[in-house]
Design a protein around this motif. Structure first.
Motif, PDB file in Angstrom:
ATOM      1  N   GLN A   1     -40.709  57.406 -18.609  1.00 16.43           N
ATOM      2  CA  GLN A   1     -41.894  56.698 -18.621  1.00 16.43           C
ATOM      3  C   GLN A   1     -42.924  57.467 -19.502  1.00 16.43           C
ATOM      4  O   GLN A   1     -44.055  56.759 -20.059  1.00 16.43           O
ATOM      5  CB  GLN A   1     -42.464  56.534 -16.893  1.00 16.43           C
ATOM      6  N   TYR A   2     -43.050  58.771 -19.477  1.00 13.12           N
ATOM      7  CA  TYR A   2     -44.014  59.312 -19.960  1.00 13.12           C
ATOM      8  C   TYR A   2     -43.758  59.132 -21.695  1.00 13.12           C
ATOM      9  O   TYR A   2     -44.856  59.185 -22.481  1.00 13.12           O
ATOM     10  CB  TYR A   2     -43.749  60.956 -19.822  1.00 13.12           C
ATOM     11  N   GLN A   3     -42.561  59.465 -21.983  1.00 12.79           N
ATOM     12  CA  GLN A   3     -42.433  59.159 -23.380  1.00 12.79           C
ATOM     13  C   GLN A   3     -42.624  57.824 -24.009  1.00 12.79           C
ATOM     14  O   GLN A   3     -43.250  57.580 -24.833  1.00 12.79           O
ATOM     15  CB  GLN A   3     -40.735  59.549 -23.675  1.00 12.79           C
ATOM     16  N   VAL A   4     -42.415  56.780 -23.155  1.00 17.76           N
ATOM     17  CA  VAL A   4     -42.791  55.482 -23.544  1.00 17.76           C
ATOM     18  C   VAL A   4     -44.482  55.025 -23.668  1.00 17.76           C
ATOM     19  O   VAL A   4     -44.701  54.618 -24.654  1.00 17.76           O
ATOM     20  CB  VAL A   4     -42.139  54.384 -22.533  1.00 17.76           C
ATOM     21  N   THR A   5     -44.872  55.762 -22.469  1.00 17.27           N
ATOM     22  CA  THR A   5     -46.181  55.541 -22.620  1.00 17.27           C
ATOM     23  C   THR A   5     -47.094  56.348 -23.775  1.00 17.27           C
ATOM     24  O   THR A   5     -47.730  55.749 -24.362  1.00 17.27           O
ATOM     25  CB  THR A   5     -46.965  56.208 -21.274  1.00 17.27           C
ATOM     26  N   GLN A   6     -46.816  57.716 -23.935  1.00 21.51           N
ATOM     27  CA  GLN A   6     -47.080  58.150 -25.272  1.00 21.51           C
ATOM     28  C   GLN A   6     -46.567  57.770 -26.625  1.00 21.51           C
ATOM     29  O   GLN A   6     -47.517  57.225 -27.454  1.00 21.51           O
ATOM     30  CB  GLN A   6     -46.246  59.855 -25.314  1.00 21.51           C
ATOM     31  N   HIS A   7     -45.356  57.025 -26.714  1.00 20.43           N
ATOM     32  CA  HIS A   7     -45.156  56.390 -28.008  1.00 20.43           C
ATOM     33  C   HIS A   7     -45.986  55.031 -28.281  1.00 20.43           C
ATOM     34  O   HIS A   7     -46.392  54.828 -29.377  1.00 20.43           O
ATOM     35  CB  HIS A   7     -43.716  55.916 -27.820  1.00 20.43           C
ATOM     36  N   THR A   8     -46.278  54.237 -27.209  1.00 18.24           N
ATOM     37  CA  THR A   8     -47.007  52.915 -27.432  1.00 18.24           C
ATOM     38  C   THR A   8     -48.378  53.424 -27.515  1.00 18.24           C
ATOM     39  O   THR A   8     -49.260  52.785 -28.467  1.00 18.24           O
ATOM     40  CB  THR A   8     -46.651  52.109 -26.036  1.00 18.24           C
ATOM     41  N   ALA A   9     -48.970  54.415 -26.795  1.00 23.46           N
ATOM     42  CA  ALA A   9     -50.321  54.797 -26.995  1.00 23.46           C
ATOM     43  C   ALA A   9     -50.486  55.259 -28.432  1.00 23.46           C
ATOM     44  O   ALA A   9     -51.590  54.842 -29.215  1.00 23.46           O
ATOM     45  CB  ALA A   9     -50.559  55.870 -25.857  1.00 23.46           C
ATOM     46  N   ASP A  10     -49.623  55.897 -29.054  1.00 30.36           N
ATOM     47  CA  ASP A  10     -49.660  56.224 -30.455  1.00 30.36           C
ATOM     48  C   ASP A  10     -49.562  55.314 -31.462  1.00 30.36           C
ATOM     49  O   ASP A  10     -50.059  55.315 -32.416  1.00 30.36           O
ATOM     50  CB  ASP A  10     -48.761  57.525 -30.729  1.00 30.36           C
ATOM     51  N   ASN A  11     -48.475  54.400 -31.125  1.00 21.78           N
ATOM     52  CA  ASN A  11     -48.366  53.195 -32.167  1.00 21.78           C
ATOM     53  C   ASN A  11     -49.101  51.912 -31.888  1.00 21.78           C
ATOM     54  O   ASN A  11     -48.858  51.246 -33.060  1.00 21.78           O
ATOM     55  CB  ASN A  11     -46.708  53.041 -32.173  1.00 21.78           C
ATOM     56  N   ILE A  12     -49.565  51.622 -30.995  1.00 15.73           N
ATOM     57  CA  ILE A  12     -50.241  50.175 -30.830  1.00 15.73           C
ATOM     58  C   ILE A  12     -51.343  50.221 -31.699  1.00 15.73           C
ATOM     59  O   ILE A  12     -51.464  48.987 -32.357  1.00 15.73           O
ATOM     60  CB  ILE A  12     -50.629  50.059 -29.182  1.00 15.73           C
TER      61      ILE A  12
ATOM     62  N   GLN B   1     -49.709  52.090 -20.453  1.00 12.72           N
ATOM     63  CA  GLN B   1     -49.374  52.418 -19.467  1.00 12.72           C
ATOM     64  C   GLN B   1     -48.641  51.444 -18.534  1.00 12.72           C
ATOM     65  O   GLN B   1     -47.631  51.830 -18.049  1.00 12.72           O
ATOM     66  CB  GLN B   1     -50.672  52.785 -18.433  1.00 12.72           C
ATOM     67  N   VAL B   2     -49.005  50.321 -18.682  1.00 16.31           N
ATOM     68  CA  VAL B   2     -47.852  49.115 -18.095  1.00 16.31           C
ATOM     69  C   VAL B   2     -46.747  49.413 -18.652  1.00 16.31           C
ATOM     70  O   VAL B   2     -45.730  48.973 -18.031  1.00 16.31           O
ATOM     71  CB  VAL B   2     -48.742  47.766 -18.391  1.00 16.31           C
ATOM     72  N   LEU B   3     -46.670  49.303 -20.096  1.00 14.47           N
ATOM     73  CA  LEU B   3     -45.278  49.424 -20.756  1.00 14.47           C
ATOM     74  C   LEU B   3     -44.224  50.726 -20.187  1.00 14.47           C
ATOM     75  O   LEU B   3     -43.198  50.725 -19.917  1.00 14.47           O
ATOM     76  CB  LEU B   3     -45.333  49.632 -22.291  1.00 14.47           C
ATOM     77  N   GLY B   4     -44.933  51.996 -20.120  1.00 14.62           N
ATOM     78  CA  GLY B   4     -44.372  53.023 -19.358  1.00 14.62           C
ATOM     79  C   GLY B   4     -44.190  52.965 -18.077  1.00 14.62           C
ATOM     80  O   GLY B   4     -42.858  53.012 -17.508  1.00 14.62           O
ATOM     81  N   ASP B   5     -44.674  52.009 -17.290  1.00 15.52           N
ATOM     82  CA  ASP B   5     -44.619  51.807 -15.888  1.00 15.52           C
ATOM     83  C   ASP B   5     -43.159  50.890 -15.632  1.00 15.52           C
ATOM     84  O   ASP B   5     -42.420  51.183 -14.980  1.00 15.52           O
ATOM     85  CB  ASP B   5     -45.579  51.039 -15.059  1.00 15.52           C
ATOM     86  N   ASN B   6     -43.093  49.862 -16.517  1.00 16.31           N
ATOM     87  CA  ASN B   6     -42.200  49.137 -16.826  1.00 16.31           C
ATOM     88  C   ASN B   6     -40.762  49.720 -17.116  1.00 16.31           C
ATOM     89  O   ASN B   6     -39.749  49.787 -16.390  1.00 16.31           O
ATOM     90  CB  ASN B   6     -42.294  48.096 -17.655  1.00 16.31           C
ATOM     91  N   ALA B   7     -41.029  50.736 -18.093  1.00 13.10           N
ATOM     92  CA  ALA B   7     -39.564  51.546 -18.345  1.00 13.10           C
ATOM     93  C   ALA B   7     -39.271  52.457 -17.139  1.00 13.10           C
ATOM     94  O   ALA B   7     -38.177  52.389 -17.000  1.00 13.10           O
ATOM     95  CB  ALA B   7     -39.970  52.457 -19.660  1.00 13.10           C
TER      96      ALA B   7
END
Length: 183
Positions: free
Chosen positions: A55-66, A137-143
């Motif tokens: 969850q943390y990694q997906v949240t960080q990755h999407t926050a950096d890349n969106i 955050q939503v993508l991280g929660d889904n992950a």
């Protein structure tokens, strides 16, 4: 005077003791290895820890890349809108109450331009209005929920054989534990 006693080492006893000790250690090692290869081992996985890490990694990755993806999308908008609008106003006729009017070419081009501009502005406003932090955050929660479900449904109790050496195979069973959420 005192007589000095000479120490006598019994080489035969020393070697016998060493060999018995080595044999005992090898026997114990073989017994443990045999037990493990027959009964197998259970590996416990803390599902909460794994899911939180993902969850943390997906949240960080999407926050950096969106923002990067959105900037690229903004660059592509004019070309996409142009392709979609092109040829939509082929006929330059307007019909009102049974009367047909011919529309000038400049008016049609101006109408197309205005339509493109409005569509582009709308798309840009949607992109700019997106809350990147909330989306990541939503993508991280889904992950998190996907990982928890996958560990629970697909890996709990799953067994497989590991061969650390050609002659040794060990049955490994995965057991998923529910870790405590430390938030």
């Amino acid at each position: 005077m005192r007589k000095i006693l000479k120490r006598v080492y019994h080489t035969k006893s020393l070697i016998t003791g060493f060999l018995v000790g080595a044999f005992f250690v090898l026997f114990l090692f073989g017994a443990v290895l045999g037990f493990i290869s027959q009964k197998g081992v259970i590996v416990y996985i803390d599902s909460e820890e794994v899911a939180r890490t993902v969850q943390y990694q997906v949240t960080q990755h999407t926050a950096d890349n969106i923002p990067i993806f959105m900037d690229q999308a903004k660059k592509d908008v004019p070309q996409i809108v142009e392709e979609q609008i092109k040829g939509q106003f082929n006929s330059g006729k307007l019909e009102i109450a049974g009367f047909s009017f011919s529309l000038p070419e400049d008016f049609i081009l101006s109408l197309e331009g205005m339509l493109k501009e409005n569509i582009e502005t709308g798309i840009y406003s949607i992109i700019d209005g997106m809350d990147n932090e909330e989306l990541s955050q939503v993508l991280g929660d889904n992950a998190y929920f996907i990982v928890k479900k996958a560990l629970e449904e697909e890996y709990r109790g799953k067994s497989f054989t590991v061969k650390p050496m050609e002659w040794l195979s060990i049955l490994v069973t995965l057991e998923v534990e529910e870790g405590s959420a430390s938030e």
